[in-house]
Design an enzyme around this catalytic site. Structure first.
Site, mmCIF file in Angstrom:
data_model
loop_
_atom_site.group_PDB
_atom_site.id
_atom_site.type_symbol
_atom_site.label_atom_id
_atom_site.label_comp_id
_atom_site.label_asym_id
_atom_site.label_seq_id
_atom_site.Cartn_x
_atom_site.Cartn_y
_atom_site.Cartn_z
ATOM 1 N N LYS A 13 -3.863 7.127 -2.535
ATOM 2 C CA LYS A 13 -3.316 7.941 -1.436
ATOM 3 C C LYS A 13 -1.895 8.393 -1.745
ATOM 4 O O LYS A 13 -1.544 9.562 -1.578
ATOM 5 C CB LYS A 13 -3.329 7.146 -0.119
ATOM 6 N N ARG A 88 -5.232 4.041 10.958
ATOM 7 C CA ARG A 88 -5.978 2.991 10.266
ATOM 8 C C ARG A 88 -6.923 2.257 11.185
ATOM 9 O O ARG A 88 -7.669 1.394 10.725
ATOM 10 C CB ARG A 88 -4.973 1.959 9.713
ATOM 11 N N ARG A 127 -0.116 -1.944 -10.529
ATOM 12 C CA ARG A 127 0.837 -0.954 -10.008
ATOM 13 C C ARG A 127 2.277 -1.442 -10.131
ATOM 14 O O ARG A 127 2.597 -2.600 -9.860
ATOM 15 C CB ARG A 127 0.550 -0.656 -8.538
ATOM 16 N N ARG A 160 5.054 -4.528 -5.693
ATOM 17 C CA ARG A 160 5.027 -4.774 -4.250
ATOM 18 C C ARG A 160 4.585 -6.203 -3.965
ATOM 19 O O ARG A 160 3.732 -6.738 -4.653
ATOM 20 C CB ARG A 160 4.040 -3.793 -3.595
ATOM 21 N N ARG A 171 -6.553 -7.027 2.576
ATOM 22 C CA ARG A 171 -6.381 -5.583 2.789
ATOM 23 C C ARG A 171 -7.725 -4.860 2.730
ATOM 24 O O ARG A 171 -7.992 -3.957 3.526
ATOM 25 C CB ARG A 171 -5.415 -4.997 1.735
HETATM 26 P P1 AP5 Z 1 -1.529 4.496 -5.141
HETATM 27 O O1 AP5 Z 1 -1.515 5.980 -5.136
HETATM 28 O O2 AP5 Z 1 -0.229 3.782 -5.035
HETATM 29 O O3 AP5 Z 1 -2.620 3.958 -4.082
HETATM 30 P P2 AP5 Z 1 -2.582 3.916 -2.484
HETATM 31 O O4 AP5 Z 1 -3.936 4.330 -1.997
HETATM 32 O O5 AP5 Z 1 -1.405 4.653 -1.956
HETATM 33 O O6 AP5 Z 1 -2.468 2.357 -2.327
HETATM 34 P P3 AP5 Z 1 -1.611 1.460 -1.326
HETATM 35 O O7 AP5 Z 1 -1.713 0.062 -1.859
HETATM 36 O O8 AP5 Z 1 -0.243 2.011 -1.111
HETATM 37 O O9 AP5 Z 1 -2.442 1.573 -0.037
HETATM 38 P P4 AP5 Z 1 -2.369 0.634 1.141
HETATM 39 O O10 AP5 Z 1 -3.180 1.371 2.148
HETATM 40 O O11 AP5 Z 1 -2.818 -0.759 0.863
HETATM 41 O O12 AP5 Z 1 -0.817 0.477 1.421
HETATM 42 P P5 AP5 Z 1 0.185 1.113 2.477
HETATM 43 O O13 AP5 Z 1 1.484 1.243 1.836
HETATM 44 O O14 AP5 Z 1 -0.399 2.278 3.174
HETATM 45 O O15 AP5 Z 1 -2.286 4.053 -6.496
HETATM 46 C C1 AP5 Z 1 -2.471 2.662 -6.787
HETATM 47 C C2 AP5 Z 1 -2.359 2.484 -8.311
HETATM 48 O O16 AP5 Z 1 -3.440 3.166 -8.949
HETATM 49 C C3 AP5 Z 1 -1.072 3.062 -8.916
HETATM 50 O O17 AP5 Z 1 -0.634 2.214 -9.937
HETATM 51 C C4 AP5 Z 1 -1.503 4.438 -9.494
HETATM 52 O O18 AP5 Z 1 -0.741 4.785 -10.636
HETATM 53 C C5 AP5 Z 1 -2.968 4.179 -9.852
HETATM 54 N N1 AP5 Z 1 -3.827 5.356 -9.646
HETATM 55 C C6 AP5 Z 1 -3.835 6.168 -8.564
HETATM 56 N N2 AP5 Z 1 -4.793 7.122 -8.697
HETATM 57 C C7 AP5 Z 1 -5.386 6.885 -9.894
HETATM 58 C C8 AP5 Z 1 -6.461 7.527 -10.603
HETATM 59 N N3 AP5 Z 1 -7.119 8.582 -10.088
HETATM 60 N N4 AP5 Z 1 -6.823 7.022 -11.812
HETATM 61 C C9 AP5 Z 1 -6.174 5.933 -12.349
HETATM 62 N N5 AP5 Z 1 -5.150 5.292 -11.724
HETATM 63 C C10 AP5 Z 1 -4.777 5.767 -10.498
HETATM 64 O O19 AP5 Z 1 0.247 -0.065 3.551
HETATM 65 C C11 AP5 Z 1 0.788 -1.313 3.222
HETATM 66 C C12 AP5 Z 1 0.705 -2.240 4.419
HETATM 67 O O20 AP5 Z 1 1.470 -1.707 5.513
HETATM 68 C C13 AP5 Z 1 -0.700 -2.450 5.008
HETATM 69 O O21 AP5 Z 1 -1.420 -3.457 4.339
HETATM 70 C C14 AP5 Z 1 -0.362 -2.830 6.447
HETATM 71 O O22 AP5 Z 1 0.081 -4.159 6.519
HETATM 72 C C15 AP5 Z 1 0.815 -1.938 6.766
HETATM 73 N N6 AP5 Z 1 0.438 -0.623 7.329
HETATM 74 C C16 AP5 Z 1 0.672 0.601 6.783
HETATM 75 N N7 AP5 Z 1 0.219 1.580 7.583
HETATM 76 C C17 AP5 Z 1 -0.325 0.948 8.663
HETATM 77 C C18 AP5 Z 1 -0.981 1.415 9.836
HETATM 78 N N8 AP5 Z 1 -1.165 2.731 10.073
HETATM 79 N N9 AP5 Z 1 -1.432 0.495 10.722
HETATM 80 C C19 AP5 Z 1 -1.233 -0.837 10.534
HETATM 81 N N10 AP5 Z 1 -0.621 -1.345 9.437
HETATM 82 C C20 AP5 Z 1 -0.178 -0.453 8.507
#
Ligand code: AP5
Length: 216
Positions: A13, A88, A127, A160, A171
């Site tokens: 994402k 979410r 990552r 992270r 997660r």
């Molecule tokens: P990356 O692009 O960083 O993946 P991502 O989908 O953004 O992963 P996140 O871990 O950030 O998602 P998340 O939903 O767990 O975390 P968030 O910060 O939203 O890519 C991942 C890796 O893969 C990287 O190393 C990249 O280089 C590689 N990659 C990407 N695409 C690739 C491809 N096509 N091929 C090969 N490699 C690739 O949330 C974190 C926490 O915050 C949650 O757990 C929760 O506690 C809280 N939170 C956030 N939003 C909410 C909400 N709305 N409601 C409640 N809690 C929330």
């Protein structure tokens, strides 16, 4: 154009959002980034969110409501935005609909990054992030030229706190229980673009780009 990007942890994402906002001139709103910033600054929201985030659990909907309402109070969203990692839960999706209705705005498309759980392990554990400029790396798929150092700004890369196997399990379970059902919710509104996110970054982007250009 107002977009949502949905996908499991590590689906890509953040990576895809960085490319899409540049190509389509959108404002990127990541609730994960907003919450990490709040934790770093020790704000009241950050103090509530920290424990949930480290464990991989979802932060309560009421807290998310407050940060979203505050974000909409800034006047930079009129030319289009991309929500990353929000909504979410069904409650957040319904809340967003109400907020948008009040502001006379709507969602134009929901991009679903589809990928199996098995493919996510290396993406999450591999990552690395630049704390200064936000560039995203991966020790398996996108290595920096010099180990541990950001190519773009030279800062030392970090991992992270929630990027470990134990937290990933929680997660993923939160994702399947609370977030995946939103795909059907938005499919009923005919808004979803399903994309195979196991492919390379360029392939995934091309597919989304051609879909979005068809909407413009
Ligand atoms: P990356 O692009 O960083 O993946 P991502 O989908 O953004 O992963 P996140 O871990 O950030 O998602 P998340 O939903 O767990 O975390 P968030 O910060 O939203 O890519 C991942 C890796 O893969 C990287 O190393 C990249 O280089 C590689 N990659 C990407 N695409 C690739 C491809 N096509 N091929 C090969 N490699 C690739 O949330 C974190 C926490 O915050 C949650 O757990 C929760 O506690 C809280 N939170 C956030 N939003 C909410 C909400 N709305 N409601 C409640 N809690 C929330």
């Amino acid at each position: 154009m107002n977009l949502l990007i949905i996908g499991a942890p590590g689906a890509g994402k953040g990576t895809m959002s960085d490319i899409l906002i540049k190509n389509f001139d959108l404002v990127h709103i990541s609730t994960g980034d907003m919450l990490r910033e709040a934790v770093k600054n020790g704000t009241p929201v950050g103090k509530i969110a920290q424990g949930y985030m480290n464990a991989g659990a979802l932060v309560p909907d009421e807290v998310i409501h407050d940060i979203i309402v505050e974000r909409f109070s800034k006047d930079d969203l009129d030319n289009g935005f991309l929500f990353d990692g929000y909504p979410r839960t069904k409650a957040q999706a319904e809340d967003l609909s109400l907020i948008l209705k009040q502001l006379n705005k709507k969602i134009d498309a929901v991009i679903n990054l589809d990928i199996s759980d098995e493919d996510l392990v290396k993406r999450i554990t591999g990552r690395r992030l630049c704390p200064a400029c936000g560039e995203i790396y991966n020790i398996y798929y996108k290595k920096p030229s010099k180990e541990g150092i950001c190519d773009k700004c030279g800062a030392e890369l970090i991992q992270r706190k929630d990027d470990n196997l134990e937290s990933l399990e929680t997660r993923l379970s939160e994702y399947h229980k609370n977030t995946q059902p939103l795909i059907e919710y938005y499919e009923e509104m005919d808004l979803v673009k399903n994309t195979d996110a196991s492919k390379g970054v360029d392939v995934v982007f091309e597919e989304i780009r051609s879909f979005l250009e068809g909407l413009c």
